[in-house]
Design an enzyme around this catalytic site. Structure first.
Site, PDB file in Angstrom:
ATOM      1  N   CYS A 108      46.620  47.120  35.651  1.00 34.20           N
ATOM      2  CA  CYS A 108      46.694  46.569  34.293  1.00 34.20           C
ATOM      3  C   CYS A 108      46.416  47.648  33.240  1.00 34.20           C
ATOM      4  CB  CYS A 108      45.762  45.362  34.154  1.00 34.20           C
ATOM      5  SG  CYS A 108      46.219  44.268  32.776  1.00 34.20           S
ATOM      6  N   HIS A 158      47.275  41.771  38.649  1.00 37.55           N
ATOM      7  CA  HIS A 158      45.952  41.891  39.272  1.00 37.55           C
ATOM      8  C   HIS A 158      46.014  41.508  40.754  1.00 37.55           C
ATOM      9  CE1 HIS A 158      43.477  42.662  35.670  1.00 37.55           C
ATOM     10  NE2 HIS A 158      44.423  41.980  35.049  1.00 37.55           N
ATOM     11  N   GLU A 195      43.605  41.701  42.845  1.00 35.65           N
ATOM     12  CA  GLU A 195      42.288  41.296  43.321  1.00 35.65           C
ATOM     13  C   GLU A 195      42.035  39.803  43.220  1.00 35.65           C
ATOM     14  OE1 GLU A 195      41.691  42.622  38.986  1.00 35.65           O
ATOM     15  OE2 GLU A 195      42.974  43.095  40.681  1.00 35.65           O
TER      16      GLU A 195
END
Length: 509
Positions: free
Chosen positions: A79, A167, A169
């Protein structure tokens, strides 16, 4: 040396989740501020740049010095990290006409890219950005796109430098763990050997070397962290560990007696110290949450200083500090502001001549539990909910009195015991009651009452860094509310907290 991934933090709320996912792959990683990270040594196999609340177009946006990293080690920008790698090296980042926040799908993937190995076109990802990369520098190649973001992923030619605008994660990114594994295990070449067993072996060996024949005093709380820390220290130094359990007057009902009895079965040398009156005296009239924390931390240290003088040649103070304590207590120009202080993070006052040893400082809470299981600790002990170091002091909003503590202990006991009786305790990460500085009108019998309100709080979480409120059955909440109001004098209203973290914290103070 342990293979390590370095994560540079630019202040994203998701930074800790990156670390959690990497560690799920049995690979060790550390989070450091973007402007204060350690020297790059041979054990660091790769670097990840986190997201950020900043825009790279901001005049005060964080700018890391990557001279020792970029082109020399595998690098993954996430990001903000991706936008920095594009903008800083000759590309263009603009405010997006189609702000992409939430679920999206990859409409293009470079099948030859090592980063996307095993990931198919159409894979769902999670976007969270207002800027977009409109132009890549000349030596950058696009390796992934979504419907609205053409340069959703790229690689720098001639380098193992990759970047993504989504993202990996978060759980909403379907193949996020696969992508992270491709980077840390395959591209970085990390050995996936960081397991609870290996952590125990390494830590015990390090503690033996660090402490030698010195004596250690450790503060037990009855919780998972201090118990696992004590067990690790006991394995390393045996009888040279002296454990102290302080009753600060802010524990749960029956906690002091039950914890001391529990430790009888662990073979630890434990001494109980009743310091209730000392804590109450120092807290008298104080309402500010940070000041309350600092007072409790100071008195806690004073008690330990007194007790340390009773142990001949004590050189160390053992603490159950864990990684979220460390992360949440760090504030730099850029990453997230300090949320709260932790009295067990940092150094000791000059007058206290003990050095600090923290066996769990690099672990998240769920990792502490896995280490505890490997150590053979009982499941009911490892399943205990986290309890804040300052205890009920930060669940009583306003000043602290013995009477308020006694009231909250009763409410808390009804709530926690109710969770256990209904088989709900293990479904909850952390629970408790908060005594509010609010009086409300009520009716009991034929009389009007004007008494206190309490809030019940129960959350689900993996590591305490993020948390969702628990959807406890209405029937259960109704029964607990009725029992509290009927049995606890001075309480005539019960509310249930339905806030998640973020934006709220788990505790109210």
């Amino acid at each position: 040396m342990q293979d390590t991934i370095l994560i540079l933090d630019f202040g994203s709320q998701y930074t800790q989740l990156i670390a959690r996912r990497v560690r799920e792959l049995n690979i060790y990683c550390e989070i450091h501020p973007f402007n204060n990270f350690p020297e790059i040594t041979s054990d660091i196999k790769g670097v990840i740049l986190s997201g950020s609340p900043f825009s790279v177009r901001d005049a005060k946006s964080p700018i890391p010095d990557l001279s020792a990293i970029k082109g020399k080690l595998p690098l993954l920008g996430v990001c903000y990290g991706a936008q920095f790698l594009a903008n800083h090296y000759g590309g263009e980042v603009v405010a997006s006409e189609h702000r992409e926040y939430g679920r999206a799908n990859l409409t293009y993937i470079d099948k030859a890219s090592d980063l996307f190995s095993g990931i198919e076109t159409g894979s769902q990802v999670w976007m969270s950005h207002g800027d977009t990369i409109s132009k890549l520098p000349e030596n950058y190649s696009r390796i992934g796109s979504s419907k609205d973001v053409e340069n959703a992923a790229f690689k720098i030619e001639g380098e193992t430098t990759y970047a993504i605008q989504f993202h990996p994660e978060v759980y909403h990114t379907a193949d996020g763990l696969t992508l992270l594994k491709n980077f840390v295990a395959e591209i970085c070449g990390c050995d996936q050997s960081w397991t609870p067993a290996s952590y125990i072996d390494t830590t015990v060996a390090e503690l033996k070397e660090k402490i030698g024949n010195d004596r250690v005093i450790l503060g037990l709380s009855g919780g998972v962290d201090s118990t696992v820390a004590a067990t690790l220290l006991s394995r390393a130094i045996g009888e040279n560990l002296y454990c102290i359990f302080v009753d600060n007057g802010l524990l749960r009902k029956y906690e002091f007696e039950s914890v001391l009895k529990q430790y009888e079965h662990l073979g630890l040398n434990v001494k109980g110290v009743d310091s209730k009156s000392k804590f109450y005296k120092e807290l008298e009239g104080e309402s500010d949450p940070e000041t309350k924390r600092k007072i409790i931390g100071r008195v806690f240290i004073e008690v330990f200083d007194e007790e340390s003088h009773l142990v001949e040649d004590a050189k160390w103070l053992g603490q159950g500090t864990i990684y979220p304590d460390v992360i949440e207590s760090v504030s730099v120009n850029g990453p997230s502001a300090t949320i709260k202080s932790h009295h067990n993070v940092g150094g000791l006052p000059d007058y206290m001549k003990l050095k600090v040893v923290e066996p769990l400082r690099s672990l998240f809470k769920d990792e502490v539990r896995r280490v505890g299981k490997e150590l053979g600790l009982a499941a009911d002990l490892l399943g205990r909910h986290p309890f804040p170091g300052p205890g009920l002091a930060i669940r009583i909003l306003g000043d602290i009195t013995p009477e308020k503590v006694a009231t909250l202990q009763e409410v808390d006991h009804i709530f926690i015991q109710g969770l256990k009786d209904e088989g709900l305790y293990d479904e909850v990460w952390q629970a408790g009651a908060i005594l509010l500085p609010v009086q409300t009108v009520g009716v009991m019998g034929d009389e009007r009452t004007y008494e206190n309100a309490v809030a019940l709080r129960a959350v689900s979480s993996t590591d305490g860094m993020t948390a969702d409120w628990c959807h406890l059955p209405y029937e259960f909440l109704a029964r607990i509310s009725s029992e509290v109001i009927n049995k606890v004098k001075g309480i005539n209203r019960v509310v249930y907290d339905i806030s998640s973290k973020p934006p709220a914290t788990i505790e109210w103070e």
